[in-house]
Design a protein around this motif. Structure first.
Motif, PDB file in Angstrom:
ATOM      1  N   SER A   1      33.842  44.345  32.129  1.00 20.38           N
ATOM      2  CA  SER A   1      34.655  45.491  32.543  1.00 20.38           C
ATOM      3  C   SER A   1      35.898  45.590  31.649  1.00 20.38           C
ATOM      4  CB  SER A   1      35.082  45.278  34.000  1.00 20.38           C
ATOM      5  OG  SER A   1      36.327  45.893  34.244  1.00 20.38           O
ATOM      6  N   PRO A   2      36.319  46.808  31.285  1.00 19.50           N
ATOM      7  CA  PRO A   2      37.549  46.955  30.494  1.00 19.50           C
ATOM      8  C   PRO A   2      38.736  46.277  31.189  1.00 19.50           C
ATOM      9  CG  PRO A   2      36.380  49.059  30.644  1.00 19.50           C
ATOM     10  CD  PRO A   2      35.645  48.097  31.538  1.00 19.50           C
ATOM     11  N   LYS A   3      38.703  46.234  32.521  1.00 18.99           N
ATOM     12  CA  LYS A   3      39.815  45.586  33.239  1.00 18.99           C
ATOM     13  C   LYS A   3      39.799  44.067  33.038  1.00 18.99           C
ATOM     14  CE  LYS A   3      40.181  49.291  36.502  1.00 18.99           C
ATOM     15  NZ  LYS A   3      39.661  49.874  37.719  1.00 18.99           N
ATOM     16  N   VAL A   4      38.604  43.524  32.881  1.00 16.03           N
ATOM     17  CA  VAL A   4      38.487  42.083  32.603  1.00 16.03           C
ATOM     18  C   VAL A   4      39.046  41.782  31.216  1.00 16.03           C
ATOM     19  CG1 VAL A   4      36.808  40.233  32.142  1.00 16.03           C
ATOM     20  CG2 VAL A   4      36.537  41.686  34.164  1.00 16.03           C
ATOM     21  N   ILE A   5      38.688  42.640  30.270  1.00 18.12           N
ATOM     22  CA  ILE A   5      39.155  42.425  28.888  1.00 18.12           C
ATOM     23  C   ILE A   5      40.684  42.518  28.839  1.00 18.12           C
ATOM     24  CG2 ILE A   5      39.063  43.362  26.530  1.00 18.12           C
ATOM     25  CD1 ILE A   5      36.136  44.249  27.238  1.00 18.12           C
ATOM     26  N   GLU A   6      41.231  43.486  29.573  1.00 19.24           N
ATOM     27  CA  GLU A   6      42.691  43.659  29.620  1.00 19.24           C
ATOM     28  C   GLU A   6      43.351  42.412  30.243  1.00 19.24           C
ATOM     29  OE1 GLU A   6      43.752  47.297  31.685  1.00 19.24           O
ATOM     30  OE2 GLU A   6      45.829  46.607  31.776  1.00 19.24           O
ATOM     31  N   ALA A   7      42.747  41.917  31.324  1.00 14.94           N
ATOM     32  CA  ALA A   7      43.319  40.738  32.000  1.00 14.94           C
ATOM     33  C   ALA A   7      43.276  39.513  31.081  1.00 14.94           C
ATOM     34  CB  ALA A   7      42.562  40.464  33.297  1.00 14.94           C
TER      35      ALA A   7
END
Ligand SMILES: Cc1ncc(COP(=O)(O)O)c(C=O)c1O
Length: 367
Positions: free
Chosen positions: A48-54
């Motif tokens: 998920s893009p949110k995982v990559i951001e985190a």
């Protein structure tokens, strides 16, 4: 003295002369070419893009050792699955945890009971603990024979291994079958359930082993992973839910103090929060699985009843021959193993383009 002859002597006999098999190796003829990677049951989509951001957000903390008890992630997970926080522990993939579970329960020469058809890594785990292994044949359709499994438990049995859904079959146990195993494994035997494909089973309407096993009187442990439905195989994060904090402590002891990487906790917290993305992955997977099953049927073959991100199928000739021929054509798939299943291949779900390529090339290979 001949050095080469003497060299293996520092290695325990059970570990001597084991050639290392690297499942991720790119063969020479594959370098620089388009490869359809359908052999390792990975998720074909990026995290998920949110995982990559985190993960980017914690990159500047990597000079420090991470807290392997995952103090932010554990309460979130504990609440989500309804267990005490001190009954969850984390590993560098569930692979690490299943090895630890075998190590804490089985001393060299002691017995463990296992289905014959299991994920290949289990063979290595049984070797590591130097167990006396009771292999229980699977049913003709590939399913785990739970009555034969619990029937094989003896006085010296320390561990019973069960997997739902199982790899390489993709088949899950029913609620009644899990209950049978849970109720018929004696209280002095650790019941271990590998649920690496748990999210796929639930998506397909299957049972949640935890809901059944939490009633069990004897000891138990369940492992799950972020590698599959959360698209994080490269992060290497799995977890074990255990019947007691003592089991958790023993697993932590043998899994090493700093066993996680510094990205894992932040990545998992973000993944759990992004339910929409997980749903997207599970839905897309089911679509491609239906297409593969349908495509195999059109070619005249009947696949096993998979609920997972891979499908295994009897193709009426040695699976290894077909795996090699497909690999020459840029499609990586795998065999199933087990003496009664040599004519099977296993294919992991990819994106629609992978499905197209797999069915097109398989048709040609099988003539
Ligand atoms: C049944 C089963 N258990 C465990 C694993 C390992 O998963 P992880 O990436 O969490 O180590 C796999 C990987 O394919 C698997 O098929």
């Amino acid at each position: 003295m001949d050095k080469e002859v003497n060299q293996p002597n520092h290695i325990r006999p059970i570990f001597q002369n084991i050639p290392f098999w690297n499942p991720t190796k790119i063969l020479d003829h594959e370098i620089g070419k388009k490869i359809h990677r359908m052999d390792l049951n990975e998720c074909p989509y990026s995290p998920s893009p949110k995982v990559i951001e985190a993960m980017s957000g914690v990159a500047d903390t990597l000079n420090r050792y991470p807290d392997g008890t995952c103090p932010e992630l554990t309460p979130i997970m504990a609440e989500r699955i309804g267990v005490p926080e001190n009954t969850i522990t984390w590993g560098g993939g569930s692979t690490q945890l299943l090895t630890s579970i075998a190590e804490i329960s089985v001393a060299p020469g002691q017995n463990l009971v296992t289905p014959e058809l299991v994920w290949k890594r289990f063979h290595g785990v049984y070797k590591i603990v130097d167990a006396e292994v009771s292999w229980v044949p699977n049913k003709a359709d590939g399913g785990i024979d739970v009555e034969a499994l619990t029937g094989a438990i003896g006085n010296d049995t320390r561990l019973l291994v069960c997997i739902t859904p199982n790899n390489p079959t993709g088949m899950m146990l029913s609620e009644e079958e899990i209950r049978h195993v849970s109720e018929n494994t004696p209280e002095n035997v650790l019941l271990f359930m590998d649920e690496a494909y748990h999210e796929f089973a639930v998506h397909a309407g299957g049972p949640d082993a935890l809901e059944i096993m939490r009633d069990r009187k004897g000891p138990w442990a369940i492992t799950r992973t972020f590698s599959k439905a959360y698209a994080m195989a490269g992060v290497r994060l799995g977890y074990a839910i255990c019947s007691s904090p003592e089991t958790v402590d023993a697993i932590r002891m043998v899994s090493s103090t700093f066993n996680l990487n510094g990205f894992a906790e932040a990545a998992a917290v973000a993944a759990l929060k992004d339910a929409e993305y997980t749903q997207f992955i599970l839905d897309k997977n089911a679509e491609e699985r239906d297409r593969i099953v349908e495509g195999l049927r059109e070619l005249g073959y009947e696949p096993m009843k998979s609920v997972t991100n891979f499908v295994s199928c009897d193709i009426g000739r040695p699976g290894m021959e077909v795996v090699k021929a497909m690999r020459e054509r840029g499609i990586r798939i795998s065999t199933v193993g087990g003496d009664n299943f040599i004519n099977y291949i296993r294919v992991s779900m990819g994106i629609p383009e992978d499905t197209d390529a797999f069915l097109r090339e398989l048709k040609e290979v099988l003539g």
